[in-house]
Design an enzyme around this catalytic site. Structure first.
Site: not given
Length: 867
Positions: A270, A618
């Site tokens: 990541d 979100e």
């Protein structure tokens, strides 16, 4: 002339033959990818090897190696692509329970990727991040807690549903098995045990995850994508698991992934996860040691900005790693590139023939609409208020999401050529004079902002002075200046520039004004931006953040009547591949008067309120700090108070209310089931989401979506966000939901008959076939999703039930269909503590079948598994 041409032909043949003779073996497409990789590695310097293991792999001109980007995103279409197809957000696609349709969607997405990639090659454009052939999709983490902002990117809370949808995504992206060249490289992420919170993901240490939860909940989808879908990439996660960063975990990346599961392809980190080793997790002393640890543990490609992997030659010099160990990992990286055919002539790669005309094609637009329709999930329909009549005198469409295009696009999104908002969808059903529209209320705040731009001036001119530079550092001569006299709303999405002469990318802007306070009060500076932004008031920095996706910011500031306040906003478009965007307003907040709204609705009986939340609230690591929201996640799951109050005012006024909830996650709707007559869960529906909503509301499509997540009654039902124990979470470990997993209504009714089984007992390793009669007892054709759950009897520590099979079936009105669902041997696997692995234990198993996970919707039977 003829003789001249013969001589020329002969000379060309000599030169061409010499070229062939001089070819390196790695340039020979007849060799295997592994052979080509080994040959290329033998010709590289240590520094070249290091750069090829970074997500932006720089070119090596002396060997004819092109630049390659490992980081592209295809969550539900090409991220940052323009005029591309944008399908519903992942969680909405999961609600379809239709893995065959999902496969079609990602076959279309991969077509669009290939077409764009080869067009760029043909036109000589460099393929930047997000426009390459390595696509970091799907996100198969388990949506264990509805507060997680990135849960919208997943396929829900259930391991089996996630597996089925995830396999379809990978097969659609990578193309048919057995092809010489992969269509794209898909990536299973984030490995492993990763689902928020966003605010602690770089430091979180998960050291109390039970082995049962690990193997039954968090790992099954990854195992399936490796062994069933042959996924070519796995991305390791940010956090630590049992003290080891996931990208530095030999247990995860070597023992489980490679040794136990047989994964032989590449692992990518990541972005920034390797730097976390020494900056956040403190398990490495510096980037040199972090790089060595990550490579030795099994992470082959680093995604980041200041690459630790560029220090690998130093790590070799220190004796932390040897070059042979680097070569072993690099071989996987290069073999993947050869598998794509990106180093071969396009004439050899069938995918290069995909024309640009597939992008935003009629077929793809129809597919986006079909997928959006199947995602629509009807949760409540009192007195069959839906579908609405098209002969209604007048109807009201209100709410903060009713006419919002960006909401429909979710996160990790591209930009389609056209978007149908929900309001626009309703307009396709009724004449304009029958529709009343008003925003009605704010998305999250029970206030409205009255602009005070009229109190702002600079150098004697009203408004704000804007100054632009064609670099991100505000350096050198300005390229443009202008005066802004109203709240700022600027974006490069669909535009050519912020101001004339300003770059589309990599620019900076400064907005200056002096605000003279007319009252002693608290004003607010409101921002929504993507990039880097600083807000300075009277030389004090009030705010400074970098944001790589749009996020709303509210900055309160107290002022005294008659005083001047110099306000400076500095904005930089710093992110490659991202559109620059800035909204800026200065104002005072005033309470909403819902009485005014009710007055506007006189004579209108039916109100469609389109609310919920938004991908601007979100998502991934967002600087959002509103009540109920934190850092991209939520702190509670209730519907925002502004909408709750608006719905209550409508109910008190006697209106019939159809509530369309747009969200990427579960909302606690306890008061709303009393306030509203109908509730439609619409997710983030993509480019055709508004049309799909309207088609359902007015009966042109019979809804069939099912919840891929539990809708809890309230936030009090949730535990500690950072506690990864599954106890009390999801339908598998609780049975007191407001709307359960697998639930969704239709405009028709279905009756589930008694299932027949092909055997009365089975041995471990044998399958069980259930044949279930399903009758459409209503007056409309419709689709139902038949679901099968399994529980091991007397297993007091295990799940109450767990999904092990489903089938979506279309049944005409009045007809019965025999639905055959096979429970494969793995359907009866659960974690065996004595063996420390998943296994089938002899004993009695209970199976449930029906139309949701709610025990009231299920029939049951038992099957013994013999030794």
């Amino acid at each position: 002339m003829k003789r001249f041409l013969l001589v020329l032909s002969f000379l060309f043949a000599l030169v061409f033959n010499d070229f062939l003779a001089a070819q390196y073996p790695f340039q020979n497409p007849d060799l295997s990818s592994e052979e080509r990789a080994r040959d290329l590695i033998s010709r590289l310097t240590p520094e070249e090897k290091a750069t090829l293991m970074c997500d932006i792999s720089e070119p090596i001109p002396r060997l004819g190696i092109k630049k390659f980007n490992w980081w592209s995103e295809g969550l539900h279409g090409i991220r940052y692509g323009y005029n591309v197809s944008v399908f519903p957000q992942s969680i909405g696609m999961a609600a379809s329970f239709d893995d065959q349709l999902v496969h079609q969607v990602f076959d279309a997405v991969s077509d669009e990727f290939r077409a764009k990639y080869h067009e760029a090659q043909r036109t000589g454009k460099e393929n930047s991040r997000f426009m390459s052939l390595s696509v970091w999709t799907p996100n198969i983490n388990i949506f264990r807690d509805p507060r997680w902002g990135r849960g919208q990117e997943t396929y829900g809370e259930d391991p089996y549903l996630t597996t089925r949808i995830g396999v379809a995504v990978v097969n659609g992206l990578q193309g048919p098995a057995g092809s010489k060249y992969k269509k794209l490289l898909a990536c299973a992420k984030h490995f492993a045990v990763h689902s928020g919170p966003e605010w602690s993901r770089h430091t979180l240490n998960l050291n109390n995850v039970s082995q049962r939860d690990l193997w039954e909940t968090y790992l099954p989808a990854f195992k399936a994508l490796v062994q069933q879908a042959d996924v070519r990439e796995v991305m390791c996660a940010y956090q630590r698991l049992d003290d080891e960063p996931c990208c530095g975990s030999t247990r995860l990346l070597q023992k489980i992934l490679r040794n136990d599961w047989g994964f032989k392809y590449l692992v990518v980190s990541d972005c920034g996860a390797i730097a976390d080793f020494h900056t956040n997790h403190k398990v490495s002393s510096d980037d040199v040691h972090a790089a060595a640890k990550a490579v030795l543990s099994g992470t082959d490609v680093e995604c980041g900005w200041g690459y630790a992997y560029n220090k690998l030659p130093q790590a070799v010099d220190k004796g932390l790693i040897n070059e042979k160990e680097i070569d072993e990992r690099l071989a996987r990286v290069l073999a993947a590139r050869f598998d794509l055919g990106e180093m071969d002539n396009d004439s050899l790669v069938p995918w290069s023939k995909i024309p640009m005309s597939v992008i935003d094609s009629k077929e793809h637009r129809e597919l986006a609409l079909t997928m959006a329709r199947e995602s629509m999930t009807l949760l409540q329909n009192k007195n069959n208020i839906l579908p609405l009549s098209k002969s209604v005198k007048k109807i009201a469409v209100i709410g903060p999401n009713a006419d919002d295009e960006s909401m429909l696009l979710g996160n990790y999104n591209g930009f389609p050529s056209g978007i149908t908002t929900i309001l626009e969808g309703v307009k396709t059903k009724l004449p304009a004079d029958k529709i009343f529209y008003d925003k009605g209320c704010d998305l999250i705040e029970d206030m409205i902002t009255q602009s005070l731009f009229g109190n702002c001036s600079f150098d004697g001119k009203a408004g704000m002075k804007a100054t632009y530079w064609n670099n991100t550092a505000f350096k050198g001569d300005a390229v443009a200046q202008e005066q802004m006299v109203s709240p700022i709303q600027l974006t490069t999405a669909g535009q050519t520039q912020f101001s004339r002469g300003v770059n589309l990318k990599n620019f900076s802007a400064k907005y200056e004004t002096v605000y003279r306070a007319g009252e002693s009060e608290e004003i607010v500076i409101r921002l929504e931006f993507g990039g880097k932004c600083d807000v300075i008031v009277n030389n004090d920095t009030l705010f400074s953040k970098e944001v790589w996706q749009l996020a709303p910011i509210r900055l309160p500031y107290k002022v005294e009547k008659g005083k001047d306040y110099r306000i400076e906003v500095k904005f930089s478009a710093i992110y490659e591949g991202m559109d620059a965007s800035l909204k800026l307003n200065i104002g005072r907040e005033m309470p909403v008067n819902y009485g005014e709204l009710i007055n506007k609705l006189k004579g209108i009986d039916v109100v469609i309120l389109v609310g919920g939340i938004s991908p601007n609230l979100e998502g991934e690591e967002m600087p959002v700090e509103f009540h109920g929201f934190k850092g991209g996640d939520r702190t509670n799951i209730e519907l925002p108070e502004s909408q709750r109050k608006c719905l209550q005012a409508l109910k008190k006024a006697g209106k019939k209310i159809v509530f369309v909830n747009c969200s990427g996650s579960a909302i606690a709707l306890m008061p709303e089931i009393e306030t509203c007559d109908a509730i439609l869960q619409a997710w983030y529906g993509g480019q055709s989401g508004g049309q799909a909503v309207a088609d359902v509301l007015f009966g042109d499509y019979n809804p069939s979506g099912k919840l891929p997540v539990t809708f809890y009654k309230n936030s009090e039902r949730l535990g500690d966000f950072e506690d990864y124990s599954m106890k009390g979470r999801t339908y598998r470990f609780m049975n007191d939901a407001l709307f359960p997993f697998g639930y969704g209504l239709s405009y028709t009714t279905f009756k589930i008959g008694e299932a027949k089984v092909n055997k009365t007992s089975i041995k471990a390793g044998e399958a069980l076939l259930l044949t279930i009669p399903v009758t459409n007892t209503g007056k409309r054709d419709g689709a139902e999703v038949v679901q099968v759950y399994v529980r091991k009897v007397n297993d007091n520590e295990g799940p109450l039930k767990t999904l092990r099979g489903f089938m979506r079936v279309q049944i005409p009105a009045g007809k019965t269909q025999q639905v055959a669902i096979e429970l494969t041997p793995s359907s009866f696997e659960f974690y065996d503590a004595s063996l420390r692995k998943m296994a089938i234990a002899p004993g009695e198993y209970e199976f449930f079948y029906g139309t949701s996970s709610d025990i009231k919707d299920l029939k049951s039977g038992r099957i013994p598994i013999l030794q």
